[in-house]
Design a protein around this motif. Sequence first.
Motif, PDB file in Angstrom:
ATOM      1  N   ASP A 272       0.670  -1.267   0.120  1.00  0.00           N
ATOM      2  CA  ASP A 272       0.031   0.054   0.076  1.00  0.00           C
ATOM      3  C   ASP A 272       0.883   1.302   0.056  1.00  0.00           C
ATOM      4  N   LEU A 273       0.230   2.313  -0.561  1.00  0.00           N
ATOM      5  CA  LEU A 273       0.893   3.416  -0.649  1.00  0.00           C
ATOM      6  C   LEU A 273       0.899   4.183   0.785  1.00  0.00           C
ATOM      7  N   TYR A 274       2.176   4.878   1.222  1.00  0.00           N
ATOM      8  CA  TYR A 274       2.250   5.452   2.765  1.00  0.00           C
ATOM      9  C   TYR A 274       1.563   6.877   2.357  1.00  0.00           C
ATOM     10  N   LYS A 275       0.315   7.152   2.757  1.00  0.00           N
ATOM     11  CA  LYS A 275      -0.429   8.270   2.362  1.00  0.00           C
ATOM     12  C   LYS A 275      -0.485   9.155   3.813  1.00  0.00           C
ATOM     13  N   THR A 276      -0.224  10.280   3.599  1.00  0.00           N
ATOM     14  CA  THR A 276      -0.059  11.300   4.727  1.00  0.00           C
ATOM     15  C   THR A 276      -1.592  11.632   5.229  1.00  0.00           C
ATOM     16  N   GLU A 277      -2.841  11.493   4.451  1.00  0.00           N
ATOM     17  CA  GLU A 277      -3.934  11.559   5.026  1.00  0.00           C
ATOM     18  C   GLU A 277      -4.651  10.509   5.633  1.00  0.00           C
ATOM     19  N   ASP A 278      -3.807   9.266   5.475  1.00  0.00           N
ATOM     20  CA  ASP A 278      -4.398   8.011   6.321  1.00  0.00           C
ATOM     21  C   ASP A 278      -3.949   8.270   7.697  1.00  0.00           C
ATOM     22  N   PHE A 279      -4.906   8.027   8.572  1.00  0.00           N
ATOM     23  CA  PHE A 279      -4.609   8.055  10.010  1.00  0.00           C
ATOM     24  C   PHE A 279      -3.840   7.173  10.658  1.00  0.00           C
ATOM     25  N   SER A 280      -3.441   6.123   9.725  1.00  0.00           N
ATOM     26  CA  SER A 280      -2.670   5.114  10.361  1.00  0.00           C
ATOM     27  C   SER A 280      -1.166   5.704  10.154  1.00  0.00           C
ATOM     28  N   SER A 281      -0.832   6.489   9.280  1.00  0.00           N
ATOM     29  CA  SER A 281       0.368   7.194   9.204  1.00  0.00           C
ATOM     30  C   SER A 281       0.670   8.075  10.364  1.00  0.00           C
ATOM     31  N   LEU A 282      -0.608   8.878  10.735  1.00  0.00           N
ATOM     32  CA  LEU A 282      -0.334   9.844  11.741  1.00  0.00           C
ATOM     33  C   LEU A 282      -0.036   8.943  13.122  1.00  0.00           C
ATOM     34  N   TYR A 283      -0.941   7.860  13.359  1.00  0.00           N
ATOM     35  CA  TYR A 283      -1.039   7.210  14.627  1.00  0.00           C
ATOM     36  C   TYR A 283       0.237   6.306  15.030  1.00  0.00           C
ATOM     37  N   ASN A 284       0.787   6.017  13.896  1.00  0.00           N
ATOM     38  CA  ASN A 284       2.066   5.074  13.953  1.00  0.00           C
ATOM     39  C   ASN A 284       3.562   6.120  13.830  1.00  0.00           C
ATOM     40  N   LEU A 285       3.407   7.380  13.776  1.00  0.00           N
ATOM     41  CA  LEU A 285       4.620   8.118  14.398  1.00  0.00           C
ATOM     42  C   LEU A 285       5.171   7.672  15.543  1.00  0.00           C
ATOM     43  N   VAL A 286       6.701   7.754  15.596  1.00  0.00           N
ATOM     44  CA  VAL A 286       7.351   7.496  16.740  1.00  0.00           C
ATOM     45  C   VAL A 286       6.974   8.678  17.713  1.00  0.00           C
ATOM     46  N   GLY A 287       6.645   8.236  19.003  1.00  0.00           N
ATOM     47  CA  GLY A 287       6.246   9.129  20.105  1.00  0.00           C
ATOM     48  C   GLY A 287       7.177   8.937  21.419  1.00  0.00           C
ATOM     49  N   HIS A 288       8.318   8.199  21.187  1.00  0.00           N
ATOM     50  CA  HIS A 288       9.306   8.237  22.153  1.00  0.00           C
ATOM     51  C   HIS A 288       8.804   8.028  23.473  1.00  0.00           C
ATOM     52  N   HIS A 289       7.689   7.306  23.923  1.00  0.00           N
ATOM     53  CA  HIS A 289       6.919   7.101  25.029  1.00  0.00           C
ATOM     54  C   HIS A 289       7.928   6.383  25.930  1.00  0.00           C
ATOM     55  N   ASP A 290       8.780   5.705  25.505  1.00  0.00           N
ATOM     56  CA  ASP A 290      10.049   4.936  26.234  1.00  0.00           C
ATOM     57  C   ASP A 290      10.932   6.062  27.094  1.00  0.00           C
ATOM     58  N   MET A 291      10.902   6.936  26.845  1.00  0.00           N
ATOM     59  CA  MET A 291      11.884   7.958  27.200  1.00  0.00           C
ATOM     60  C   MET A 291      11.150   9.082  28.021  1.00  0.00           C
ATOM     61  N   TRP A 292       9.791   8.745  28.240  1.00  0.00           N
ATOM     62  CA  TRP A 292       9.193   9.827  29.227  1.00  0.00           C
ATOM     63  C   TRP A 292       9.386   9.389  30.598  1.00  0.00           C
ATOM     64  N   GLU A 293       9.665  10.620  31.478  1.00  0.00           N
ATOM     65  CA  GLU A 293       9.824  10.334  32.999  1.00  0.00           C
ATOM     66  C   GLU A 293       8.599  10.495  33.454  1.00  0.00           C
ATOM     67  N   TRP A 294       8.414   9.827  34.809  1.00  0.00           N
ATOM     68  CA  TRP A 294       7.116   9.797  35.317  1.00  0.00           C
ATOM     69  C   TRP A 294       6.126  11.418  35.232  1.00  0.00           C
ATOM     70  N   PRO A 295       6.640  12.274  35.703  1.00  0.00           N
ATOM     71  CA  PRO A 295       6.049  13.647  35.394  1.00  0.00           C
ATOM     72  C   PRO A 295       5.391  13.975  34.274  1.00  0.00           C
TER      73      PRO A 295
END
Length: 327
Positions: A272-295
Amino acid sequence: TGEGRGEELGLALANRSAVLAQGKEFRLALQDISLAFLAGYPGDLAYKLHERRAKCLKELGDYGSADFSARECFESITGAKIDNEKKEKLMENIKKFINDLPKDPGTTATDVDSESSVLLPRIANPNKQFPAFSDAIELKYEEGRGRFGVASRDIKLGELLCVEKPPVFYLHEETSGVNCSNCFRESIAPLPSPTCTQTVFCSRVCQTEAMATYHVVESKFMDVLFQHGLKKKEWFLALRAVTLKPLSFFLENVDKYESHNPDHGLEKTSMDLYKTEDFSSLYNLVGHHDMWEWPDHAYKAFFALFFIRCLQKSGYFGPAQSRDCQL
């Protein structure tokens, strides 16, 4: 009124169209004339707007439409609340205007709506799977690094490598009321939001697009957002990512977004083409959650709850709405 109609609004738009026409902003004047009629401009004054429209169209070289508007003006004079002497003089002037128009219909004048979309440069040779990128870029993924691009061939100086419309956007509150909420462009004749006082649009196209998606929901708590004091304005992008879609979209796709896929679009099995307007493309962006501190988690959780309460206030959840939705 809340629907963007009313005689006072029609008169205000008509008066602004006169100023715009005098300033030679003929396309903007035509837009305001059309909106004035839609808003409920008084019928006994309609001849004024038909005449102004005819003159603007003549200046733009659209002689065929100018002739049509002039004839509309001629017909509407009969309903004007002015004495017969003034009516006869106006009719004579309109006849002269029509006779003096070039017989060639000229070019069709484009209104401001047709110019409202922002024209972006185009990639000459797009990547087959990631069309926002040039074929000079190959996308890869590595654990701990995420997705990244590397050159797949020699790149010429000045060669365009990526053009992408943002999947979500949010205008900074400092320019709200000046720049268009939908395309961010500044307009000398902005259109007000039909549902709130903090937002304007540059054209009917942008206004219609916004009203069909995020704006109806957000305008119900816009005043709360502008008073919250949130320093990280980019967090509003998370809220817009939700308001751009109806609740039904998320309910229908809940299974699709149960897990995060950091190499989305790069799977060997994906064609499948990687389409910007596809919500999956936005949802799967890297969020670096594992680097967040508790605060960080606590602070972001607090504002996630705040945004949920805002959505509750707007009635976004429909029949699933919680009864306890006090802010």
